[in-house]
Scaffold this motif. Structure first.
Motif, PDB file in Angstrom:
ATOM      1  N   ASN A 307       0.737  -1.138   0.169  1.00 52.83           N
ATOM      2  CA  ASN A 307       0.126   0.080  -0.054  1.00 52.83           C
ATOM      3  C   ASN A 307       0.909   1.181   0.032  1.00 52.83           C
ATOM      4  N   LYS A 308       2.122   1.236  -0.399  1.00 50.85           N
ATOM      5  CA  LYS A 308       2.920   2.364  -0.394  1.00 50.85           C
ATOM      6  C   LYS A 308       3.206   2.422  -1.802  1.00 50.85           C
ATOM      7  N   PRO A 309       3.334   3.624  -2.356  1.00 48.54           N
ATOM      8  CA  PRO A 309       3.580   4.029  -3.986  1.00 48.54           C
ATOM      9  C   PRO A 309       5.335   3.588  -4.245  1.00 48.54           C
ATOM     10  N   VAL A 310       5.450   3.056  -4.946  1.00 51.52           N
ATOM     11  CA  VAL A 310       6.820   3.041  -5.623  1.00 51.52           C
ATOM     12  C   VAL A 310       7.405   4.194  -5.973  1.00 51.52           C
ATOM     13  N   THR A 311       8.502   4.585  -5.417  1.00 46.45           N
ATOM     14  CA  THR A 311       9.216   5.680  -5.871  1.00 46.45           C
ATOM     15  C   THR A 311      10.447   5.529  -6.576  1.00 46.45           C
ATOM     16  N   ILE A 312      10.881   6.514  -7.524  1.00 44.23           N
ATOM     17  CA  ILE A 312      12.085   6.488  -8.471  1.00 44.23           C
ATOM     18  C   ILE A 312      12.932   7.573  -8.064  1.00 44.23           C
ATOM     19  N   LEU A 336      27.330  11.851 -21.947  1.00 41.86           N
ATOM     20  CA  LEU A 336      25.714  12.299 -21.561  1.00 41.86           C
ATOM     21  C   LEU A 336      25.248  11.319 -20.421  1.00 41.86           C
ATOM     22  N   ILE A 337      25.503   9.852 -20.860  1.00 41.60           N
ATOM     23  CA  ILE A 337      24.827   8.899 -20.001  1.00 41.60           C
ATOM     24  C   ILE A 337      25.658   9.174 -18.244  1.00 41.60           C
ATOM     25  N   ASN A 338      26.955   9.385 -18.604  1.00 40.80           N
ATOM     26  CA  ASN A 338      28.036   9.309 -17.485  1.00 40.80           C
ATOM     27  C   ASN A 338      27.384  10.563 -16.690  1.00 40.80           C
ATOM     28  N   LEU A 339      27.238  11.712 -17.347  1.00 41.93           N
ATOM     29  CA  LEU A 339      26.770  12.842 -16.552  1.00 41.93           C
ATOM     30  C   LEU A 339      25.324  12.529 -15.707  1.00 41.93           C
ATOM     31  N   ALA A 340      24.328  11.885 -16.577  1.00 42.25           N
ATOM     32  CA  ALA A 340      23.072  11.550 -15.967  1.00 42.25           C
ATOM     33  C   ALA A 340      23.388  10.688 -14.886  1.00 42.25           C
ATOM     34  N   HIS A 341      24.100   9.710 -14.933  1.00 46.08           N
ATOM     35  CA  HIS A 341      24.647   8.693 -13.966  1.00 46.08           C
ATOM     36  C   HIS A 341      25.050   9.344 -12.585  1.00 46.08           C
ATOM     37  N   ASN A 342      25.862  10.331 -12.888  1.00 48.17           N
ATOM     38  CA  ASN A 342      26.446  11.292 -11.718  1.00 48.17           C
ATOM     39  C   ASN A 342      25.278  12.001 -10.975  1.00 48.17           C
ATOM     40  N   ALA A 343      24.190  12.344 -11.844  1.00 47.19           N
ATOM     41  CA  ALA A 343      23.263  13.321 -11.289  1.00 47.19           C
ATOM     42  C   ALA A 343      22.225  12.091 -10.434  1.00 47.19           C
ATOM     43  N   LEU A 344      22.239  10.915 -10.985  1.00 48.51           N
ATOM     44  CA  LEU A 344      21.293   9.844 -10.507  1.00 48.51           C
ATOM     45  C   LEU A 344      22.114   9.588  -8.802  1.00 48.51           C
ATOM     46  N   THR A 345      23.382   9.323  -8.833  1.00 46.96           N
ATOM     47  CA  THR A 345      23.877   9.095  -7.668  1.00 46.96           C
ATOM     48  C   THR A 345      23.557  10.129  -6.661  1.00 46.96           C
ATOM     49  N   GLU A 346      23.608  11.402  -7.035  1.00 50.08           N
ATOM     50  CA  GLU A 346      23.306  12.460  -6.262  1.00 50.08           C
ATOM     51  C   GLU A 346      21.848  12.363  -5.597  1.00 50.08           C
ATOM     52  N   ALA A 347      21.126  12.138  -6.543  1.00 55.89           N
ATOM     53  CA  ALA A 347      19.711  11.946  -6.066  1.00 55.89           C
ATOM     54  C   ALA A 347      19.476  10.838  -5.026  1.00 55.89           C
ATOM     55  N   LYS A 348      20.007   9.751  -5.117  1.00 54.98           N
ATOM     56  CA  LYS A 348      20.083   8.845  -4.247  1.00 54.98           C
ATOM     57  C   LYS A 348      20.651   9.055  -2.933  1.00 54.98           C
ATOM     58  N   VAL A 349      21.895   9.842  -3.074  1.00 57.24           N
ATOM     59  CA  VAL A 349      22.396  10.319  -1.680  1.00 57.24           C
ATOM     60  C   VAL A 349      21.597  11.447  -1.150  1.00 57.24           C
ATOM     61  N   GLY A 351      18.663  11.563  -0.708  1.00 60.74           N
ATOM     62  CA  GLY A 351      17.329  10.863  -0.102  1.00 60.74           C
ATOM     63  C   GLY A 351      16.492   9.998  -0.861  1.00 60.74           C
ATOM     64  N   ARG A 352      16.756  10.046  -2.286  1.00 54.55           N
ATOM     65  CA  ARG A 352      15.637   9.285  -3.161  1.00 54.55           C
ATOM     66  C   ARG A 352      14.492   9.935  -3.344  1.00 54.55           C
ATOM     67  N   ASN A 353      13.627   9.519  -4.302  1.00 55.00           N
ATOM     68  CA  ASN A 353      12.541   9.992  -4.820  1.00 55.00           C
ATOM     69  C   ASN A 353      12.379  11.584  -5.129  1.00 55.00           C
ATOM     70  N   CYS A 354      13.535  11.683  -5.896  1.00 54.29           N
ATOM     71  CA  CYS A 354      13.756  12.843  -6.351  1.00 54.29           C
ATOM     72  C   CYS A 354      14.532  13.113  -7.921  1.00 54.29           C
ATOM     73  N   ALA A 355      14.334  14.156  -8.466  1.00 52.87           N
ATOM     74  CA  ALA A 355      15.391  14.222  -9.590  1.00 52.87           C
ATOM     75  C   ALA A 355      16.544  15.116  -9.664  1.00 52.87           C
ATOM     76  N   MET A 356      17.533  14.911 -10.025  1.00 47.09           N
ATOM     77  CA  MET A 356      18.573  15.687  -9.945  1.00 47.09           C
ATOM     78  C   MET A 356      18.955  15.992 -11.542  1.00 47.09           C
ATOM     79  N   SER A 357      19.618  17.340 -11.762  1.00 48.57           N
ATOM     80  CA  SER A 357      20.308  17.358 -13.042  1.00 48.57           C
ATOM     81  C   SER A 357      21.606  17.439 -13.108  1.00 48.57           C
ATOM     82  N   ALA A 358      22.400  17.106 -13.939  1.00 43.60           N
ATOM     83  CA  ALA A 358      23.640  17.051 -13.967  1.00 43.60           C
ATOM     84  C   ALA A 358      24.165  18.368 -13.914  1.00 43.60           C
TER      85      ALA A 358
END
Ligand SMILES: Nc1nc2c(ncn2[C@@H]2O[C@H](COP(=O)(O)OP(=O)(O)OP(=O)(O)O)[C@@H](O)[C@H]2O)c(=O)[nH]1
Length: 368
Positions: A307-312, A336-349, A351-358
């Motif tokens: 009963n909890k939404p899945v987050t990304i 470009l993928i590497n830059l997006a990946h670094n931004a994703l790592t930052e989003a995880k750091v 607290g997750r459930n958010c979007a980060m730009s490179a």
């Protein structure tokens, strides 16, 4: 009948024939036809004859596969087909041992043959066996009666044996080539299959890079802007652990559908790895990418577990083309993928459930 073999040569024939056969069996530079013609030449030389043929029996016909002639007689050519019964080979084919007839008119097996006055005077032939049956013949002929070299029967048997082995190798080679072709076709089909991820039905990682290279190339040429986003389902390991892999698969499929629905139909969503998706957003400004990220998060949140939404979490890299020159397109995609990946790592750091730009502004292609 040729007369190239002198007394001296005749006396050293056993040594020379062994040497010539050995030399031939070691040759790897000849194709099958060339190899067989060499062998026929050796046979012609050994028998001091005019011509030798390797022929195939097909029902009641005899087809010449290869032929060697010293030019003294009009000989048959590869591809010639004659009625088997009109040839001495019809008799040879029924024999276990070679048919040795230096003078066919005096040979008990051939003297009554209808072709005895028409065909060459000297004939030596042996059946070629393949796959447990008579396949054809090896025959040597001379236009005048030939010599009766006592070694020749054994040598003819030896040459026939070598031909049989060669024939088998050739057959295996053909089979092997057939198998190689089937393997190639299978690999091609597999490659096509691998273009699509079977679980989510999205393009797979295998299809992704070709597609992105092509798309980025086009986008740069039209001086466009766009973005690459990497989307990662949060705490997916825990979902698997707690609810099992089948439930995990259900979430993956649901997320894939939600992502596809959150973007325009000319955007591109692919399964990048386990629980990660890559989203290609061509002709999209950085400000619009933020909105797309929101739509993607809302869409995936429709999938729930416990009963909890899945987050990304999302990391994206917006970019713009600033020059058509000096662009190594394939490396640009990776970067470009590497830059997006670094931004994703930052989003995880974060607290997750958010979007980060490179970066705060779209990166320029030439700065990559
Ligand atoms: N059910 C299922 N699980 C998969 C599949 N592919 C990868 N996984 C799992 O996805 C999980 C990813 O775990 P992690 O890389 O630790 O990431 P996470 O648990 O989502 O953690 P964060 O990304 O930090 O939020 C692993 O347990 C993989 O086994 C799949 O096709 N089906």
């Amino acid at each position: 009948m040729s007369s190239h073999a002198s007394e001296t040569e005749m006396s050293v024939v056993p040594t020379n024939i062994v040497g010539r056969i050995q030399h031939l069996t070691r040759r790897k530079d000849l194709d099958f036809s060339e190899w067989v013609r060499e062998l026929l030449q050796i046979a012609t030389w050994q028998f001091d004859a005019d011509c030798a043929c390797f022929s195939r029996i097909d029902n009641l016909e005899l087809e010449v596969v290869e032929c060697y002639s010293n030019g003294n007689v009009v000989s048959k050519k590869a591809g010639d087909v004659v009625a088997l019964g009109s040839t001495f080979c019809s008799v040879t084919a029924g024999m276990e041992t070679p048919l040795m007839a230096p003078d066919t008119r005096k040979n008990e097996k051939l003297s009554g043959h209808p072709g005895v006055n028409r065909l060459p005077e000297a004939y030596w032939g042996v059946a070629i066996r393949f796959g447990g049956a008579v396949w054809g013949t090896l025959s040597v002929v001379a236009d005048a009666d030939g010599s009766a070299n006592p070694d020749n029967e054994g040598i003819l048997t030896l040459l026939a044996g070598i031909l049989e082995i060669k024939l088998e190798n050739e057959e295996y080679r053909a089979e092997l080539n057939g198998a190689r072709e089937s393997y190639r076709q299978l690999s091609e089909r597999l490659e096509n299959l691998q273009q699509v991820d079977l679980l989510t039905e999205l393009p797979s990682r295998g299809a992704l890079f070709d597609y992105l290279n092509r798309e980025l190339n086009q986008l740069i040429r039209r001086d466009g802007e766009g973005a690459i986003a990497l989307v990662d389902i949060d705490n997916f390991h825990a979902i698997n652990e707690k609810h099992g892999h089948e439930e995990g698969d259900r979430i993956l499929k649901g997320a894939a559908t939600a992502l596809r629905q959150a973007v325009r139909n000319y955007d591109y969503v692919a399964r990048y790895s386990g629980e990660q998706f890559l989203v290609w957003l061509p002709d999209t400004l950085q400000s619009e990418v933020v909105k797309v990220c929101e739509r993607m998060s809302e869409g995936v949140a429709q999938c729930s577990i416990d009963n909890k939404p899945v987050t990304i979490s999302i990391g994206y890299c917006a970019f713009r083309s600033d020059s058509e020159k000096q662009i190594p397109y394939d490396r640009a995609v990776d970067k470009l993928i590497n830059l997006a990946h670094n931004a994703l790592t930052e989003a995880k750091v974060n607290g997750r459930n958010c979007a980060m730009s490179a970066s705060r502004r779209p990166v320029t292609i030439t700065s990559l």
